[in-house]
Enzyme design. Structure first.
Site, short mmCIF file in Angstrom:
data_model
loop_
_atom_site.label_atom_id
_atom_site.label_comp_id
_atom_site.label_asym_id
_atom_site.label_seq_id
_atom_site.Cartn_x
_atom_site.Cartn_y
_atom_site.Cartn_z
CG ASP A 36 20.35 4.86 8.26
OD1 ASP A 36 21.26 4.75 7.42
OD2 ASP A 36 19.16 4.99 7.95
CD GLN A 70 20.98 10.27 2.30
OE1 GLN A 70 21.71 11.02 1.67
NE2 GLN A 70 20.11 9.47 1.71
CE LYS A 81 20.80 5.84 0.24
NZ LYS A 81 19.67 6.44 -0.46
C1 LIG Z 1 18.91 7.52 5.64
C2 LIG Z 1 18.70 6.28 4.82
N1 LIG Z 1 18.66 5.09 5.44
C3 LIG Z 1 18.48 3.95 4.77
C4 LIG Z 1 18.32 3.95 3.40
C5 LIG Z 1 18.10 2.65 2.70
O1 LIG Z 1 19.19 2.32 1.91
P1 LIG Z 1 19.04 1.24 0.75
O2 LIG Z 1 17.92 1.72 -0.13
O3 LIG Z 1 20.36 1.26 0.08
O4 LIG Z 1 18.75 -0.05 1.36
C6 LIG Z 1 18.31 5.17 2.72
C7 LIG Z 1 18.07 5.21 1.27
O5 LIG Z 1 17.49 6.14 0.75
C8 LIG Z 1 18.53 6.36 3.45
O6 LIG Z 1 18.53 7.55 2.85
#
Ligand SMILES: Cc1ncc(COP(=O)(O)O)c(C=O)c1O
Length: 416
Positions: free
Chosen positions: A210, A213, A236
């Site tokens: 993932d 960040q 982000k």
């Molecule tokens: C570490 C992490 N993974 C996944 C997500 C999810 O991303 P999204 O809200 O763009 O789907 C976030 C969003 O805050 C995140 O910080």
């Protein structure tokens, strides 16, 4: 660390004032104070380059993609596919077929979870860390609920670093997938993902990273990492909402069944059967977020033209400055102090609810986040229900850090 080295050669020299001038929103006032935007881990602000690219697309060159034979359709398709190429280059994937546009990081993870679901047998194990975002937890819970998969949890150490012994213990021949953050959205921890991937592969498991960040804060090379899947979110990376990406090794995506059904993801449809398009189109059913993809492409090109090594040093200096000052605040606990952590600062202040802190700071023009940050297993490990969180982007300044700490001291005085 197995990220690409961030070379400074042939990039624009980093100048924070010049960069700030490219973000129109940063000149606004909030409650009569200059905006200090420290909620970047939730969503970063957008430079003119992104706003202009999206406006240009809608003003001059807008049509649906992949379907038309007219000029506007061809131009828009080209811009959409150029954005895919920008993502490919950004993470150094081997081919554009390995880049799927999604509506965000969450959808990207769900595509993988739904895709592997058909082959999950009861007792198959998904290994994940306790610092994952809910986006990288709940889709695996679906496999637990629906297919009898077992979730195995990897601990973090006292400083928030990933416990590699715990990871070694949780991996087994039953492990189907390791789902791991490349940077925690709460602790800022950057696990040694290259080592973790090697361990998972040795156990016969695939790995999903993932990178929601990490992608903006590190220079990512999916091939050096040897990740099977890598996930990112446009908003982000100074790009728009409504767009993210899933990288998958070609063989992995080719083996993954489609997520949604509809137009564009098929090869043939008859009354009796359907055959599917190749990746990445197999995973992009219907009209995709075209303008958003173009915006993401612009964001990546804009960021890639900057001196990313200097930006990295700048954000780390802000983090150090903030940590040094916050350590002096009575009753303040910092969550996550692992070496090499990213510019994310979660903290608790004795006697002050994070929501109250965030609201008082807002009166000083400072935007921080308060809550569980979609990381409830981590909150329960930390023994809190919520924390406050400040997170830094390339346009933040030392002056803003000092103003934030001063505002925090005032909030503390008010609340105690
Ligand atoms: C570490 C992490 N993974 C996944 C997500 C999810 O991303 P999204 O809200 O763009 O789907 C976030 C969003 O805050 C995140 O910080």
């Amino acid at each position: 660390m197995a990220e690409r080295s961030m070379t400074s050669a042939s990039r624009k020299p980093f100048d924070v004032d010049a960069v700030r001038a490219e973000f129109p929103i940063l000149s606004r006032m909030v409650h009569g104070k200059p905006l200090i935007y420290f909620d970047n881990a939730a969503s970063a602000q957008k430079p003119e380059a992104v706003i202009d690219a999206m406006a240009h697309a809608m003003r001059h060159s807008y049509a649906n993609v992949h379907r038309g034979l007219h000029t506007l359709a061809n131009e828009t398709t080209q811009a959409y596919e150029d954005a895919r190429e920008a993502v490919r280059g950004f993470i150094n994937a081997g081919a554009i077929e390995e880049i799927v546009f999604t509506k965000g990081g969450t959808e990207a993870i769900n595509i993988v979870a739904a895709g592997i679901s058909a082959s999950i047998k009861p007792g198959d194990e998904i290994v994940l860390s306790i610092m994952e975002h809910h986006s990288n937890i709940v889709p695996w819970h679906f496999l637990r609920e629906r297919k009898g998969a077992v979730l195995k949890w990897v601990d973090v150490n006292e400083d928030g670093s990933l416990d590699m012994d715990s990871l070694a213990k949780q991996l087994s021949p039953k492990t189907r997938l390791l789902a791991l953050t490349h940077m925690s959205n709460v602790l800022g921890t950057v696990p040694d993902v290259k080592a973790a991937i090697a361990m998972a592969h040795a156990a016969g498991a695939d790995v999903l990273l993932d990178g929601c960040q990490a992608a903006v804060n590190l220079s990512v090379d999916v091939r050096v990492l040897d990740a099977d899947y890598y996930v990112g979110a446009g908003h982000k990376i100074y790009g728009p909402t409504g767009i993210g990406f899933l990288y998958g090794k070609r063989a992995k995506l080719d083996a993954l069944p489609p997520f949604e059904g509809g137009g564009e993801m098929i090869e043939t449809v008859t009354r009796d059967l359907v055959t599917y398009n190749a990746a990445p189109h197999r995973f992009e059913a219907g009209t995709p977020p075209i303008v958003e993809a173009i915006g993401l492409g612009a964001a990546i090109r804009w960021l890639s033209a900057q001196d990313r090594a200097a930006i990295h040093a700048h954000k780390q200096a802000l983090l150090t400055r903030a940590v040094d000052q916050l350590r002096g605040v009575n009753g303040l606990t910092l969550h996550g102090t692992a070496p090499g952590k990213g510019p994310v600062l979660a903290f608790s202040l004795q006697g002050a609810h994070p929501h109250d802190l965030a609201q008082i700071l807002d009166r000083h023009g400072v935007a921080i986040r308060a809550g569980h940050h979609c990381a409830q297993p981590l909150m329960s490990h930390l023994g809190v229900s919520a924390t406050a969180r400040a997170s830094f982007a390339l346009y933040n300044t030392a002056w803003e850090v000092d103003a934030f700490v001063a505002a925090l001291s005032k909030a503390r005085a008010m609340l105690s």
